[in-house]
Design a protein around this motif. Sequence first.
Motif, short mmCIF file in Angstrom:
data_model
loop_
_atom_site.label_atom_id
_atom_site.label_comp_id
_atom_site.label_asym_id
_atom_site.label_seq_id
_atom_site.Cartn_x
_atom_site.Cartn_y
_atom_site.Cartn_z
N LYS A 44 0.82 -1.22 0.00
CA LYS A 44 0.00 0.00 0.00
C LYS A 44 0.85 1.26 0.00
N ARG A 82 1.09 4.05 -3.20
CA ARG A 82 0.87 5.50 -3.10
C ARG A 82 2.03 6.27 -3.74
N LYS A 130 -12.70 1.94 -13.77
CA LYS A 130 -12.40 1.42 -12.42
C LYS A 130 -13.63 0.80 -11.74
N ASP A 138 -7.63 0.04 -6.69
CA ASP A 138 -7.45 0.22 -5.25
C ASP A 138 -7.12 -1.07 -4.51
#
Length: 197
Positions: free
Chosen positions: A5, A9, A26, A55
């Motif tokens: 994660k 980013r 998405k 995500d």
Amino acid sequence: MKLYKTLRRIVLTYFQLFFKFRVKGKENIPSSGPVILIANHISNYDPPVLASAIDRPIRFMAKEELFKIPLFGAFLYKVGAFPVKRGGNDRKAIKQAFQVLKENQVLGIFPEGTRSKTGQLGKGMPGAALLAIKSDAEIIPVGIQSTYKWFQPIHINIGRPIPLDSYKQEKVKSEDLEEVIGILMAHIQKQLDEMKG
């Protein structure tokens, strides 16, 4: 997956700053449950690009040679990737892939098995078809288009799930695998064609 994660980013910020990073579709990625992402393969950038585009964390199948590189191989394991032998029937990798899907994770596959030198979509390998038929995962086609030159576009087109219910059966014949891989590759090509239009 804390490392994944954090890195996602950072990498996403990099793509947004130095490229024209665009993701379409998405909403086609289920928020939960097993998913197989199938995409064309044009560059070593493709896995981090896909990881930045959605995500949910992606577990990638990657060629086993990469895992033999000191430090880099350990890093790949850390971010959830696992090795696959190219050009053969790698039962261990297939078993690992099914386990990923059983745990309701997202599996990332490049069915061509290698990068395209021309940018054109190549022939798909049957392993992707086997996973698609024998799992309960949603199969999501993705098109990636980019030269990966700074300040140029990176376009990712995410399609709707591919319906394969008619192929779900206990015994899978080789002709079924051929037919299904053809369907999968056609759906990836559709995502690429939509970006040209």
